[in-house]
Design a protein around this motif. Structure first.
Motif, PDB file in Angstrom:
ATOM      1  N   ILE A  53      31.958  50.712  16.529  1.00 31.78           N
ATOM      2  CA  ILE A  53      33.073  51.257  17.300  1.00 31.78           C
ATOM      3  C   ILE A  53      33.660  52.473  16.586  1.00 31.78           C
ATOM      4  O   ILE A  53      33.968  53.491  17.216  1.00 31.78           O
ATOM      5  CB  ILE A  53      34.135  50.179  17.559  1.00 31.78           C
ATOM      6  N   LYS A  54      33.803  52.382  15.277  1.00 36.13           N
ATOM      7  CA  LYS A  54      34.315  53.517  14.499  1.00 36.13           C
ATOM      8  C   LYS A  54      33.434  54.748  14.711  1.00 36.13           C
ATOM      9  O   LYS A  54      33.933  55.864  14.870  1.00 36.13           O
ATOM     10  CB  LYS A  54      34.375  53.175  13.009  1.00 36.13           C
ATOM     11  N   GLU A  55      32.126  54.539  14.708  1.00 30.84           N
ATOM     12  CA  GLU A  55      31.182  55.644  14.871  1.00 30.84           C
ATOM     13  C   GLU A  55      31.322  56.286  16.254  1.00 30.84           C
ATOM     14  O   GLU A  55      31.339  57.516  16.371  1.00 30.84           O
ATOM     15  CB  GLU A  55      29.756  55.136  14.656  1.00 30.84           C
ATOM     16  N   ILE A  56      31.423  55.473  17.275  1.00 40.71           N
ATOM     17  CA  ILE A  56      31.569  56.000  18.642  1.00 40.71           C
ATOM     18  C   ILE A  56      32.881  56.753  18.779  1.00 40.71           C
ATOM     19  O   ILE A  56      32.924  57.874  19.315  1.00 40.71           O
ATOM     20  CB  ILE A  56      31.470  54.858  19.681  1.00 40.71           C
ATOM     21  N   LEU A  57      33.968  56.178  18.279  1.00 42.26           N
ATOM     22  CA  LEU A  57      35.268  56.840  18.373  1.00 42.26           C
ATOM     23  C   LEU A  57      35.297  58.132  17.566  1.00 42.26           C
ATOM     24  O   LEU A  57      35.905  59.123  17.988  1.00 42.26           O
ATOM     25  CB  LEU A  57      36.382  55.892  17.917  1.00 42.26           C
ATOM     26  N   ALA A  58      34.629  58.146  16.417  1.00 40.15           N
ATOM     27  CA  ALA A  58      34.562  59.367  15.608  1.00 40.15           C
ATOM     28  C   ALA A  58      33.816  60.470  16.362  1.00 40.15           C
ATOM     29  O   ALA A  58      34.207  61.646  16.313  1.00 40.15           O
ATOM     30  CB  ALA A  58      33.899  59.088  14.268  1.00 40.15           C
ATOM     31  N   HIS A  59      32.764  60.085  17.066  1.00 48.06           N
ATOM     32  CA  HIS A  59      32.015  61.055  17.872  1.00 48.06           C
ATOM     33  C   HIS A  59      32.913  61.644  18.967  1.00 48.06           C
ATOM     34  O   HIS A  59      32.945  62.864  19.164  1.00 48.06           O
ATOM     35  CB  HIS A  59      30.779  60.392  18.488  1.00 48.06           C
ATOM     36  N   ILE A  60      33.649  60.796  19.652  1.00 49.61           N
ATOM     37  CA  ILE A  60      34.556  61.253  20.711  1.00 49.61           C
ATOM     38  C   ILE A  60      35.656  62.134  20.118  1.00 49.61           C
ATOM     39  O   ILE A  60      35.984  63.191  20.663  1.00 49.61           O
ATOM     40  CB  ILE A  60      35.144  60.056  21.479  1.00 49.61           C
ATOM     41  N   ARG A  61      36.220  61.709  18.975  1.00 53.52           N
ATOM     42  CA  ARG A  61      37.242  62.508  18.294  1.00 53.52           C
ATOM     43  C   ARG A  61      36.715  63.898  17.981  1.00 53.52           C
ATOM     44  O   ARG A  61      37.392  64.903  18.201  1.00 53.52           O
ATOM     45  CB  ARG A  61      37.668  61.811  17.005  1.00 53.52           C
ATOM     46  N   ASP A  62      35.495  63.965  17.485  1.00 53.41           N
ATOM     47  CA  ASP A  62      34.916  65.257  17.128  1.00 53.41           C
ATOM     48  C   ASP A  62      34.685  66.144  18.355  1.00 53.41           C
ATOM     49  O   ASP A  62      34.792  67.369  18.271  1.00 53.41           O
ATOM     50  CB  ASP A  62      33.633  65.062  16.333  1.00 53.41           C
ATOM     51  N   GLU A  63      34.374  65.529  19.501  1.00 50.53           N
ATOM     52  CA  GLU A  63      34.261  66.303  20.735  1.00 50.53           C
ATOM     53  C   GLU A  63      35.618  66.895  21.121  1.00 50.53           C
ATOM     54  O   GLU A  63      35.696  68.028  21.593  1.00 50.53           O
ATOM     55  CB  GLU A  63      33.716  65.440  21.868  1.00 50.53           C
ATOM     56  N   GLU A  64      36.675  66.137  20.913  1.00 49.60           N
ATOM     57  CA  GLU A  64      38.028  66.649  21.187  1.00 49.60           C
ATOM     58  C   GLU A  64      38.345  67.824  20.272  1.00 49.60           C
ATOM     59  O   GLU A  64      38.962  68.802  20.688  1.00 49.60           O
ATOM     60  CB  GLU A  64      39.072  65.542  21.017  1.00 49.60           C
ATOM     61  N   LYS A  65      37.904  67.746  19.021  1.00 43.47           N
ATOM     62  CA  LYS A  65      38.104  68.865  18.096  1.00 43.47           C
ATOM     63  C   LYS A  65      37.351  70.103  18.578  1.00 43.47           C
ATOM     64  O   LYS A  65      37.829  71.234  18.427  1.00 43.47           O
ATOM     65  CB  LYS A  65      37.650  68.483  16.686  1.00 43.47           C
ATOM     66  N   GLU A  66      36.172  69.891  19.152  1.00 44.67           N
ATOM     67  CA  GLU A  66      35.422  71.016  19.720  1.00 44.67           C
ATOM     68  C   GLU A  66      36.200  71.633  20.878  1.00 44.67           C
ATOM     69  O   GLU A  66      36.265  72.854  21.008  1.00 44.67           O
ATOM     70  CB  GLU A  66      34.042  70.553  20.189  1.00 44.67           C
ATOM     71  N   HIS A  67      36.821  70.798  21.686  1.00 52.98           N
ATOM     72  CA  HIS A  67      37.637  71.314  22.796  1.00 52.98           C
ATOM     73  C   HIS A  67      38.792  72.156  22.270  1.00 52.98           C
ATOM     74  O   HIS A  67      39.122  73.199  22.850  1.00 52.98           O
ATOM     75  CB  HIS A  67      38.187  70.169  23.650  1.00 52.98           C
ATOM     76  N   ILE A  68      39.414  71.705  21.175  1.00 49.86           N
ATOM     77  CA  ILE A  68      40.507  72.478  20.574  1.00 49.86           C
ATOM     78  C   ILE A  68      39.993  73.853  20.171  1.00 49.86           C
ATOM     79  O   ILE A  68      40.647  74.873  20.429  1.00 49.86           O
ATOM     80  CB  ILE A  68      41.107  71.740  19.358  1.00 49.86           C
ATOM     81  N   ALA A  69      38.831  73.903  19.541  1.00 53.73           N
ATOM     82  CA  ALA A  69      38.263  75.184  19.120  1.00 53.73           C
ATOM     83  C   ALA A  69      37.976  76.074  20.327  1.00 53.73           C
ATOM     84  O   ALA A  69      38.293  77.273  20.315  1.00 53.73           O
ATOM     85  CB  ALA A  69      36.989  74.953  18.305  1.00 53.73           C
ATOM     86  N   GLU A  70      37.388  75.499  21.373  1.00 53.09           N
ATOM     87  CA  GLU A  70      37.071  76.292  22.569  1.00 53.09           C
ATOM     88  C   GLU A  70      38.333  76.832  23.230  1.00 53.09           C
ATOM     89  O   GLU A  70      38.392  78.009  23.609  1.00 53.09           O
ATOM     90  CB  GLU A  70      36.269  75.434  23.558  1.00 53.09           C
ATOM     91  N   LEU A  71      39.346  75.989  23.361  1.00 49.60           N
ATOM     92  CA  LEU A  71      40.595  76.426  23.980  1.00 49.60           C
ATOM     93  C   LEU A  71      41.317  77.453  23.112  1.00 49.60           C
ATOM     94  O   LEU A  71      41.907  78.410  23.624  1.00 49.60           O
ATOM     95  CB  LEU A  71      41.498  75.218  24.252  1.00 49.60           C
ATOM     96  N   THR A  72      41.255  77.274  21.802  1.00 54.22           N
ATOM     97  CA  THR A  72      41.878  78.229  20.898  1.00 54.22           C
ATOM     98  C   THR A  72      41.208  79.593  21.015  1.00 54.22           C
ATOM     99  O   THR A  72      41.878  80.631  21.009  1.00 54.22           O
ATOM    100  CB  THR A  72      41.829  77.711  19.446  1.00 54.22           C
ATOM    101  N   HIS A  73      39.896  79.604  21.149  1.00 52.26           N
ATOM    102  CA  HIS A  73      39.197  80.874  21.350  1.00 52.26           C
ATOM    103  C   HIS A  73      39.610  81.529  22.666  1.00 52.26           C
ATOM    104  O   HIS A  73      39.746  82.758  22.726  1.00 52.26           O
ATOM    105  CB  HIS A  73      37.687  80.666  21.286  1.00 52.26           C
ATOM    106  N   LEU A  74      39.803  80.739  23.701  1.00 51.58           N
ATOM    107  CA  LEU A  74      40.305  81.297  24.971  1.00 51.58           C
ATOM    108  C   LEU A  74      41.676  81.922  24.779  1.00 51.58           C
ATOM    109  O   LEU A  74      41.938  83.033  25.260  1.00 51.58           O
ATOM    110  CB  LEU A  74      40.400  80.199  26.040  1.00 51.58           C
ATOM    111  N   LEU A  75      42.545  81.211  24.097  1.00 50.00           N
ATOM    112  CA  LEU A  75      43.893  81.719  23.843  1.00 50.00           C
ATOM    113  C   LEU A  75      43.822  83.018  23.044  1.00 50.00           C
ATOM    114  O   LEU A  75      44.494  84.001  23.374  1.00 50.00           O
ATOM    115  CB  LEU A  75      44.707  80.667  23.095  1.00 50.00           C
TER     116      LEU A  75
END
Length: 109
Positions: A53-75
Motif C-alpha cells: 500500500i505504501k508503494e502504491i500511495l507513493a506512486h500516486i503521490r509522485d504523480e501529484e508532484k508531477e502535476h505540480i511541476a506541470e502546472l507551475t510551468h504553465l503559470l
C-alpha cells in the motif's frame, strides 16, 4: 490574494475575471489542490505499515508532484510577473553564506 477588480461577478463568485486572468486563478487553485493531495498521500504513507500500500500511495503521490511541476510551468509561461519571480534567485546570498558554514538548518536554531 487580489484577483480582478474585487467586485462580485454575476455568478455569485467573489472575483470578476475572465480570459487569461481567470485561467491563472484556476492554475493557482489547482497547484494548491495538488499540494494538499501530496501532503495527504504522504500522511497516509507515514501512517500505514503495509509495504504494498505504501508503494502504491507513493506512486500516486509522485504523480501529484508531477502535476505540480506541470502546472507551475504553465503559470511561469503565462504569468509574466510570476515568470520574473521564478527567474530571480531570492536565496543566492543566503545559500552562499550557508554553504560557507557547512549547510543549512530548518527552524529556529
Amino acid at each position: 490574494m487580489a484577483y480582478g477588480n474585487g467586485s462580485t461577478a454575476n455568478d455569485g463568485s467573489k472575483y470578476k475575471t475572465e480570459g487569461l486572468e481567470q485561467f491563472l486563478i484556476w492554475v493557482r487553485e489547482d497547484i494548491a489542490g495538488e499540494i494538499d493531495a501530496v501532503d495527504n498521500y504522504q500522511y497516509h504513507i507515514d501512517s500505514i505499515d503495509i509495504p504494498e500500500i505504501k508503494e502504491i500511495l507513493a506512486h500516486i503521490r509522485d504523480e501529484e508532484k508531477e502535476h505540480i511541476a506541470e502546472l507551475t510551468h504553465l503559470l511561469q509561461r503565462f504569468d509574466a510577473v510570476q515568470n520574473q519571480k521564478f527567474e530571480e534567485d531570492h536565496f543566492e546570498k543566503e545559500a552562499s553564506s550557508k554553504a560557507a558554514s557547512g549547510g543549512f538548518t530548518v527552524g529556529n536554531v
